[in-house]
Scaffold this motif. Structure first.
Motif, PDB file in Angstrom:
ATOM      1  N   PHE A   1      35.234  59.127  42.642  1.00  0.00           N
ATOM      2  CA  PHE A   1      36.430  59.506  41.896  1.00  0.00           C
ATOM      3  C   PHE A   1      36.196  59.655  40.396  1.00  0.00           C
ATOM      4  CE2 PHE A   1      38.168  57.346  45.714  1.00  0.00           C
ATOM      5  CZ  PHE A   1      38.874  58.421  46.221  1.00  0.00           C
ATOM      6  N   LYS A   2      35.444  58.743  39.790  1.00  0.00           N
ATOM      7  CA  LYS A   2      35.252  58.818  38.342  1.00  0.00           C
ATOM      8  C   LYS A   2      34.581  60.125  37.937  1.00  0.00           C
ATOM      9  CE  LYS A   2      35.098  53.851  37.345  1.00  0.00           C
ATOM     10  NZ  LYS A   2      34.291  52.725  36.784  1.00  0.00           N
ATOM     11  N   GLU A   3      33.554  60.512  38.690  1.00  0.00           N
ATOM     12  CA  GLU A   3      32.890  61.790  38.404  1.00  0.00           C
ATOM     13  C   GLU A   3      33.833  62.951  38.666  1.00  0.00           C
ATOM     14  OE1 GLU A   3      28.514  61.602  39.960  1.00  0.00           O
ATOM     15  OE2 GLU A   3      29.749  60.209  41.131  1.00  0.00           O
ATOM     16  N   ALA A   4      34.598  62.842  39.754  1.00  0.00           N
ATOM     17  CA  ALA A   4      35.525  63.918  40.106  1.00  0.00           C
ATOM     18  C   ALA A   4      36.547  64.135  39.005  1.00  0.00           C
ATOM     19  CB  ALA A   4      36.224  63.586  41.420  1.00  0.00           C
ATOM     20  N   PHE A   5      37.080  63.057  38.434  1.00  0.00           N
ATOM     21  CA  PHE A   5      38.102  63.204  37.401  1.00  0.00           C
ATOM     22  C   PHE A   5      37.565  63.960  36.192  1.00  0.00           C
ATOM     23  CE2 PHE A   5      40.035  59.004  39.064  1.00  0.00           C
ATOM     24  CZ  PHE A   5      40.669  59.686  40.081  1.00  0.00           C
ATOM     25  N   LEU A   6      36.319  63.671  35.831  1.00  0.00           N
ATOM     26  CA  LEU A   6      35.718  64.378  34.694  1.00  0.00           C
ATOM     27  C   LEU A   6      35.612  65.869  34.969  1.00  0.00           C
ATOM     28  CD1 LEU A   6      32.880  61.858  33.729  1.00  0.00           C
ATOM     29  CD2 LEU A   6      35.021  62.282  32.495  1.00  0.00           C
ATOM     30  N   HIS A   7      35.244  66.220  36.203  1.00  0.00           N
ATOM     31  CA  HIS A   7      35.112  67.632  36.550  1.00  0.00           C
ATOM     32  C   HIS A   7      36.472  68.321  36.636  1.00  0.00           C
ATOM     33  CE1 HIS A   7      30.834  67.386  36.968  1.00  0.00           C
ATOM     34  NE2 HIS A   7      30.895  66.488  37.947  1.00  0.00           N
ATOM     35  N   TYR A   8      37.502  67.609  37.145  1.00  0.00           N
ATOM     36  CA  TYR A   8      38.848  68.186  37.140  1.00  0.00           C
ATOM     37  C   TYR A   8      39.296  68.471  35.708  1.00  0.00           C
ATOM     38  CZ  TYR A   8      39.852  67.175  42.089  1.00  0.00           C
ATOM     39  OH  TYR A   8      39.857  67.160  43.457  1.00  0.00           O
ATOM     40  N   GLN A   9      39.063  67.505  34.841  1.00  0.00           N
ATOM     41  CA  GLN A   9      39.477  67.659  33.446  1.00  0.00           C
ATOM     42  C   GLN A   9      38.748  68.815  32.778  1.00  0.00           C
ATOM     43  OE1 GLN A   9      38.651  63.705  32.040  1.00  0.00           O
ATOM     44  NE2 GLN A   9      40.340  62.799  33.211  1.00  0.00           N
ATOM     45  N   HIS A  10      37.474  68.993  33.132  1.00  0.00           N
ATOM     46  CA  HIS A  10      36.690  70.094  32.568  1.00  0.00           C
ATOM     47  C   HIS A  10      37.254  71.428  33.056  1.00  0.00           C
ATOM     48  CE1 HIS A  10      32.404  71.131  30.998  1.00  0.00           C
ATOM     49  NE2 HIS A  10      33.287  72.054  30.655  1.00  0.00           N
TER      50      HIS A  10
END
Length: 506
Positions: free
Chosen positions: A145-154
């Motif tokens: 999830f933590k990595e996913a959130f960064l990619h969503y935000q990007h």
């Protein structure tokens, strides 16, 4: 496949055969023929031709990728994955190939491989937001999830006007119980795209989960326009009931989604009948006999059978909206469904003992919901050691196979094969002292019968059970046991064991 598609494929097959008759060594025509044949469900000849071409041109990633897709169409998953892996080896840095590979890997459940392909894509195309969004979706599926959130935000930063990116971000936030963040994302998606059906439905469920039913109703009925919802002409030709006077009118009250949904909301038939209506209930086949026990319903029709005449219609799941149901006005009177003596099934075991029914899993195809609610049969092992109890499996479907695979399975009487419909299941439930179950249709059935059930909920529960509390406003005879940490069922099952021990003493 439409008749137009069939005609086009037949024409393509004829053209390719004519070309090969003149030029038998034409590889492109042979390959195109193979594709057309597989798409026409002529798998044996189609796959043979594709295989022959790929063997003659082994280093062409596009041909191999197309062959892999055809193999998946023919349900030859292992062979398809072998060719997907070889395609990746041949074209590790080609964006169009990587995108297709990632999508196919994802379709067969090889999420790590899909993540690898999407990760390569964002390096090759760092300014393309779809790559980051797809990568985030795949990472969410495996709990990164933590990595996913960064990619969503990007992705959102690269394209702030995308409602889809906001919606996907909201779904991921909900997976980690960041409900305020999820709500903001859903509202942002709706602000960007006012008719975004899935965002409306997600927001409605989230508001309901948090207990704000009145706010949920503003978005709730948009689900009737979701992809896959069948807006049948014979139903929607008549007006949707809006709460107006029903004296002398006939209303079609139809089931919309799963069995549990129908059991939960069919209770509103009584309130509709009180408005003066003649009520016709339409439902899935397995519910017909059970729903004929509804006292205020005039007729029950099996879904797919001809409908009698009616003046207006309403989905069962829309009844709470029409009646503007709040937490204080939930119609929680039970029982409202009843078993029939003629459906009784004689139970094995000692009738003088305390009898407990068990359910541990829902439909494994219903993802990601099922991953949050289902657990292995072995999770019940701590209960099965308690003396003075006869345990009965009410589990149906593929998860029932665990009875034969588990060392504790012999301690449980398997009633699954006897549960031919919900009326029969109701007759079994009436003979049990308690049902312990996960979030499937079972707690709805037991609660509607006014029998006692203990419902074991995942850390992120289905919206209808709210976020807190041991009691259910929908079913007074249901007690809720809530998982504290996602994936860790042992503590909550220890609570269930303690409660069961106390119950036996009493």
């Amino acid at each position: 496949m439409s008749q137009k598609d069939d005609t086009a494929l037949a024409r393509a097959v004829a053209v390719c055969r004519a070309t090969l008759k003149k030029d038998p060594m034409n590889l492109q025509a042979s390959f195109d023929l193979g594709l057309a044949l597989t798409q026409s469900n002529q798998m044996v000849e189609g796959l043979t031709r594709l295989d022959q071409v790929v063997k003659r041109v082994p280093n062409n990633p596009q041909l191999r990728l197309a062959y892999a897709q055809a193999l998946l169409l023919g349900k030859k998953v292992d062979d398809a994955c072998m060719h997907l892996d070889e395609t990746l080896r041949l074209a590790p840095n080609e964006p169009p190939v990587l995108f297709k590979l990632a999508s196919l890997y994802r379709s067969v459940g090889r999420l790590d491989a899909a993540i690898d392909c999407f990760s390569r894509l964002v390096v090759l195309k760092p300014h393309e937001p779809s790559g980051y969004s797809n990568l985030a979706n795949a990472m969410t599926r495996v709990g990164r999830f933590k990595e996913a959130f960064l990619h969503y935000q990007h992705a959102i930063a690269l394209n702030p006007q995308s409602a889809t990116y906001q919606f996907n971000y909201g779904k991921a936030l909900e997976e980690v119980a960041d409900y305020s963040g999820a709500e903001m994302a859903y509202r942002a998606a709706i602000e960007l795209q006012s008719e975004f059906v899935e965002a409306h439905w997600a927001l409605a469920q989230l508001l309901w989960l948090q207990g704000d039913l009145e706010a949920a109703w503003e978005y709730y009925d948009m689900r009737l326009f979701r992809r896959g919802f069948e807006r049948r002409t014979e139903v929607f030709a008549k007006p949707t009931w809006d709460g107006s006077d029903l004296t002398g009118k006939t209303l079609l009250f139809y089931g919309e989604q799963g069995h549990g949904d129908a059991i939960q909301f069919v209770r509103y038939a009584d309130m509709i009948a009180e408005r003066g209506a003649r009520v016709i209930v339409e439902c899935r086949p397995g519910l017909v006999t059970l729903f004929r026990s509804l006292e205020t319903v005039d007729q029950v029709v099996e879904r797919g059978q001809p409908l009698p005449a009616f003046d207006c219609q309403l989905s069962m799941m829309s009844a709470p909206v029409v009646f503007n149901t709040s937490r204080k006005s939930i119609p929680g009177k039970t029982p409202y469904l009843y078993s029939r003596p003629k459906d009784r099934v004689d139970l094995p075991g000692d009738s003088s003992t305390f009898r407990v029914g068990l359910v541990w899993a829902g439909n494994p195809d219903n993802q990601p919901a099922d991953a949050r609610r289902s657990f292995p049969l072995s999770t019940y092992d701590t209960l099965l050691t308690l003396p003075g109890i006869e345990f009965y499996s009410l589990q149906v479907g593929k998860p029932a196979q665990q009875l034969a695979e588990n060392e504790f399975g012999s301690r449980i009487f398997d009633l699954g094969p006897k549960l031919t419909d919900f009326a029969t299941t109701a007759a079994v439930v009436e003979q049990l002292d308690l049902v312990i179950t996960t979030c499937t249709s079972m707690p709805h059935l037991v609660g509607a019968l006014g029998r006692e059930a203990w419902l074991v909920l995942g850390a992120i529960p289905d919206f209808r059970w709210f976020l807190e509390g041991e009691d259910s406003e929908w079913y007074p005879t249901i007690r809720l046991f809530r998982q504290k940490e996602r994936g860790d069922w042992r503590p909550v099952m220890n609570e269930v064991k303690s409660a069961l021990e106390a119950r036996l003493k009493n």
